[in-house]
Write a protein that holds these residues in place. Structure first.
Motif, PDB file in Angstrom:
ATOM      1  N   LEU A 182      -7.925   0.441  -5.649  1.00 47.96           N
ATOM      2  CA  LEU A 182      -6.671   1.194  -5.693  1.00 47.96           C
ATOM      3  C   LEU A 182      -6.922   2.689  -5.521  1.00 47.96           C
ATOM      4  O   LEU A 182      -6.187   3.400  -4.803  1.00 47.96           O
ATOM      5  CB  LEU A 182      -5.957   0.929  -7.015  1.00 47.96           C
ATOM      6  N   ARG A 183      -7.941   3.191  -6.166  1.00 53.42           N
ATOM      7  CA  ARG A 183      -8.254   4.622  -6.047  1.00 53.42           C
ATOM      8  C   ARG A 183      -8.628   4.962  -4.604  1.00 53.42           C
ATOM      9  O   ARG A 183      -8.179   5.993  -4.046  1.00 53.42           O
ATOM     10  CB  ARG A 183      -9.401   4.985  -6.992  1.00 53.42           C
ATOM     11  N   ASN A 184      -9.434   4.089  -3.993  1.00 55.35           N
ATOM     12  CA  ASN A 184      -9.807   4.345  -2.598  1.00 55.35           C
ATOM     13  C   ASN A 184      -8.581   4.313  -1.676  1.00 55.35           C
ATOM     14  O   ASN A 184      -8.457   5.116  -0.734  1.00 55.35           O
ATOM     15  CB  ASN A 184     -10.835   3.324  -2.129  1.00 55.35           C
ATOM     16  N   GLU A 185      -7.673   3.400  -1.964  1.00 52.93           N
ATOM     17  CA  GLU A 185      -6.470   3.309  -1.142  1.00 52.93           C
ATOM     18  C   GLU A 185      -5.621   4.573  -1.285  1.00 52.93           C
ATOM     19  O   GLU A 185      -5.070   5.096  -0.289  1.00 52.93           O
ATOM     20  CB  GLU A 185      -5.661   2.078  -1.517  1.00 52.93           C
ATOM     21  N   LEU A 186      -5.517   5.083  -2.510  1.00 54.56           N
ATOM     22  CA  LEU A 186      -4.739   6.312  -2.712  1.00 54.56           C
ATOM     23  C   LEU A 186      -5.384   7.490  -1.995  1.00 54.56           C
ATOM     24  O   LEU A 186      -4.692   8.356  -1.425  1.00 54.56           O
ATOM     25  CB  LEU A 186      -4.609   6.593  -4.211  1.00 54.56           C
ATOM     26  N   VAL A 187      -6.703   7.552  -2.018  1.00 51.41           N
ATOM     27  CA  VAL A 187      -7.402   8.641  -1.321  1.00 51.41           C
ATOM     28  C   VAL A 187      -7.140   8.558   0.191  1.00 51.41           C
ATOM     29  O   VAL A 187      -6.872   9.569   0.863  1.00 51.41           O
ATOM     30  CB  VAL A 187      -8.910   8.593  -1.636  1.00 51.41           C
TER      31      VAL A 187
ATOM     32  N   SER B 296       5.427  -0.255 -17.668  1.00 48.74           N
ATOM     33  CA  SER B 296       4.839   0.052 -16.368  1.00 48.74           C
ATOM     34  C   SER B 296       3.982   1.299 -16.448  1.00 48.74           C
ATOM     35  O   SER B 296       4.323   2.271 -17.125  1.00 48.74           O
ATOM     36  CB  SER B 296       5.955   0.256 -15.318  1.00 48.74           C
ATOM     37  N   ASN B 297       2.848   1.247 -15.717  1.00 47.66           N
ATOM     38  CA  ASN B 297       1.934   2.386 -15.616  1.00 47.66           C
ATOM     39  C   ASN B 297       1.746   2.751 -14.145  1.00 47.66           C
ATOM     40  O   ASN B 297       1.795   1.881 -13.263  1.00 47.66           O
ATOM     41  CB  ASN B 297       0.568   2.042 -16.228  1.00 47.66           C
ATOM     42  N   LEU B 298       1.540   4.039 -13.900  1.00 48.55           N
ATOM     43  CA  LEU B 298       1.280   4.537 -12.549  1.00 48.55           C
ATOM     44  C   LEU B 298      -0.114   5.127 -12.488  1.00 48.55           C
ATOM     45  O   LEU B 298      -0.525   5.846 -13.398  1.00 48.55           O
ATOM     46  CB  LEU B 298       2.295   5.617 -12.156  1.00 48.55           C
ATOM     47  N   LEU B 299      -0.825   4.796 -11.392  1.00 48.10           N
ATOM     48  CA  LEU B 299      -2.096   5.458 -11.126  1.00 48.10           C
ATOM     49  C   LEU B 299      -1.800   6.600 -10.162  1.00 48.10           C
ATOM     50  O   LEU B 299      -1.339   6.375  -9.043  1.00 48.10           O
ATOM     51  CB  LEU B 299      -3.099   4.475 -10.508  1.00 48.10           C
ATOM     52  N   MET B 300      -2.041   7.821 -10.574  1.00 53.71           N
ATOM     53  CA  MET B 300      -1.666   9.017  -9.808  1.00 53.71           C
ATOM     54  C   MET B 300      -2.916   9.706  -9.268  1.00 53.71           C
ATOM     55  O   MET B 300      -3.893   9.880  -9.989  1.00 53.71           O
ATOM     56  CB  MET B 300      -0.902   9.981 -10.714  1.00 53.71           C
ATOM     57  N   TYR B 301      -2.821  10.071  -7.974  1.00 56.03           N
ATOM     58  CA  TYR B 301      -3.910  10.827  -7.333  1.00 56.03           C
ATOM     59  C   TYR B 301      -3.362  12.179  -6.897  1.00 56.03           C
ATOM     60  O   TYR B 301      -2.360  12.270  -6.200  1.00 56.03           O
ATOM     61  CB  TYR B 301      -4.448  10.066  -6.131  1.00 56.03           C
TER      62      TYR B 301
ATOM     63  N   GLN C 299       0.962  14.381  -4.451  1.00 58.32           N
ATOM     64  CA  GLN C 299       0.811  13.298  -5.425  1.00 58.32           C
ATOM     65  C   GLN C 299       0.966  11.970  -4.697  1.00 58.32           C
ATOM     66  O   GLN C 299       1.975  11.734  -4.025  1.00 58.32           O
ATOM     67  CB  GLN C 299       1.864  13.391  -6.524  1.00 58.32           C
ATOM     68  N   VAL C 300      -0.039  11.143  -4.795  1.00 57.04           N
ATOM     69  CA  VAL C 300       0.016   9.795  -4.250  1.00 57.04           C
ATOM     70  C   VAL C 300      -0.124   8.827  -5.431  1.00 57.04           C
ATOM     71  O   VAL C 300      -1.114   8.871  -6.155  1.00 57.04           O
ATOM     72  CB  VAL C 300      -1.086   9.544  -3.210  1.00 57.04           C
ATOM     73  N   ALA C 301       0.873   7.972  -5.611  1.00 52.11           N
ATOM     74  CA  ALA C 301       0.892   7.094  -6.796  1.00 52.11           C
ATOM     75  C   ALA C 301       1.167   5.657  -6.391  1.00 52.11           C
ATOM     76  O   ALA C 301       1.761   5.387  -5.354  1.00 52.11           O
ATOM     77  CB  ALA C 301       1.936   7.572  -7.792  1.00 52.11           C
ATOM     78  N   THR C 302       0.737   4.743  -7.238  1.00 51.33           N
ATOM     79  CA  THR C 302       1.043   3.321  -7.086  1.00 51.33           C
ATOM     80  C   THR C 302       1.114   2.691  -8.458  1.00 51.33           C
ATOM     81  O   THR C 302       0.477   3.178  -9.422  1.00 51.33           O
ATOM     82  CB  THR C 302      -0.025   2.616  -6.235  1.00 51.33           C
TER      83      THR C 302
END
Length: 488
Positions: A38-43, A120-125, A140-143
């Motif tokens: 997920l982190r790689n996808e956000l990057v 619900s939680n969001l992973l924010m980049y 901000q890129v979030a999922t």
């Protein structure tokens, strides 16, 4: 705890620990892998947005997310002037952290997990937003993490269910297999128990399995039983021969001893009569009586008669013990205790003694019956009374009765020389004589052995209380007819 249960618990515990370690490792791997993906996808999404941004100066627009085929990705930009722009799939602005914004404005990126509601939680980049080489804001890129968390939750449940089911099946299979593996040992235990209960040493343990540890154990036990059987047979034959010898010798000796005693009594009477007719008197010095050429001594005749009587008592005692060793079962019937004890009291006053003879309280004997043999019970009491008379030079000897716990007690007490308490465990052994002071008294050392046999044959017990130079008390407890209890 049985070996079977311990084995089952051991390998079940090992399996449980193995499954636990495997489950934790698998869960950790999937959690780490999915979070990293997920982190790689956000990057990657942030990099694509930076490539597709359009605008002039500080004015820019965000590209359409459908261009990146990322419906689960949310974008939001914050310009340096504080203006917020969001992607079309957002209904409201994304939350953000001032600390993360400040970090990005310094030229660095950052990740953050933000809780947007209770479920619900969001992973924010956070990434710098660059337009034509200039920093124009923060991207901000979030999922959402809902899918990943749901997957991990389901994975954890599946691992728990599979682990518990596996442990249960393994424990059941292990219990069954351990029972099958240990069945030969159960056979060994049952066979040994059968030998113990039946005392039949000819029995052997049947085993038709392989010659493994259990097979060798079975062979060893069978060999040991064979040796024990052989030794026991030899000892039993020797013991039977000994019992036969004692019994036969006792029977054979009784007849000549009876003859000797009878003839000695007859000769003594004849010689006394002859002495009186001849004018001779018998004095304490053993004066000689002469008739023709024969010299006779009354003192010598007394010695012969005394020794013959002592030998008769010894033979009778040996015969009683031989009967006991041979498993002699005495005839028993209901016996009234009060008349029996009164008869013993009457006859005991004629025994040779120095002590005073008295009867104690016999009221508890009224109406009491026991299942026993009258002659042997009288013999038992006479043995105890004669012992008391023998070792009581002065003082008194008493016989009384008491009752407790469904048993009747017959108590013989004396004020004689007593004995050491250390001697009590041995006084019922055959031919045992206590300290030298008791050894000075005549006796065979068999009386108390016979008394103990009589007591055991009646299902009773005996208590001994003694103190040196103060006296001894023997209490015989016998179960009242219809009662098998013992005194408390």
């Amino acid at each position: 705890m049985s070996i079977r249960l311990r084995l089952t618990l051991w390998y079940s515990s090992i399996l449980a620990v193995t499954l636990l370690v495997f489950g934790i490792a698998l869960y950790t791997f999937f959690s780490y892998k999915m979070n990293t993906d997920l982190r790689n996808e956000l990057v990657i999404q942030a990099q694509e947005v930076n490539k597709g941004i359009r605008g002039y100066g500080v004015f820019f627009t965000l590209p359409d997310l459908r261009e990146f085929k990322s419906a689960g990705i949310y974008l939001q930009s914050i310009s340096i002037q504080g203006q917020i722009k969001r992607s079309t799939n957002l209904r409201s602005n994304l939350p953000y952290s001032e600390a993360a914004i400040a970090l990005v404005l310094k030229g660095e990126d950052a990740f953050e997990t933000i809780k947007v509601n209770q479920e619900s939680n969001l992973l924010m980049y956070y990434s710098p937003l660059v337009l034509e080489g200039s920093l124009v804001g923060v991207l901000q890129v979030a999922t959402t993490l809902d899918d990943m968390e749901q997957f991990l939750h389901n994975l954890w449940l599946v691992l728990i269910v599979i682990g518990l089911l596996t442990i249960f099946l393994a424990a059941s299979a292990g219990w069954f297999l351990s029972r099958k593996a240990l069945q030969p040992i159960e056979n060994v235990i049952e066979a040994a128990g059968a030998v113990e209960k039946s005392a039949d040493l000819s029995k052997r343990i049947d085993y038709d399995g392989p010659l493994d540890e259990i097979g060798r154990l079975t062979d060893t036990i069978n060999g040991m039983l064979s040796r024990i059987e052989a030794m026991y047979t030899e000892l039993d034959e020797a013991y039977r021969a000994q019992r036969r010898f004692v019994s036969d010798a006792s029977h054979e000796l009784r007849t000549p001893l009876t003859t000797i005693r009878g003839n000695v009594d007859l000769l003594e009477k004849v010689w006394k009569s002859t002495a009186l007719q001849s004018g001779y008197e018998n004095d304490s010095g053993g004066r000689l009586i002469q008739e023709g050429n024969v010299e006779l001594s009354l003192e010598a005749m007394h010695d012969i008669a005394s020794e013959a009587e002592r030998m008769s008592r010894l033979v009778n005692d040996l015969l009683s013990l031989a009967r006991a060793d041979a498993g002699f079962a005495m005839n028993k019937e209901p016996v009234e205790m009060k008349p029996l004890v009164e008869e013993v009291l009457r006859r005991a006053q004629f025994l040779p003694r120095n002590a005073e003879w008295a009867a104690g309280d016999l009221g508890v004997l009224e109406g009491v019956q026991i299942n026993g043999n009258k002659d042997y019970l009288q013999q038992l009491l006479f043995i105890l009374i004669e012992n008391a008379f023998k070792y009581t030079e002065q003082g008194h000897v008493t016989l009384d009765a008491l009752q407790a716990g469904g048993q009747i007690g017959l108590r013989v007490s004396d004020t004689g020389i007593g004995m050491d308490k250390d001697e009590i465990p041995y006084i019922f052994e055959r031919f045992y004589r206590a300290d030298p002071s008791r050894g000075k008294k005549a006796g065979t050392g068999l009386g108390l052995s016979i008394a103990k046999w009589i007591i055991d044959a009646h299902g009773g017990s005996i208590e001994v209380k003694t103190r040196k130079d103060e006296g001894t008390t023997f209490t015989v407890w016998l179960p009242i007819l219809g009662s098998l209890s013992y005194p408390g």
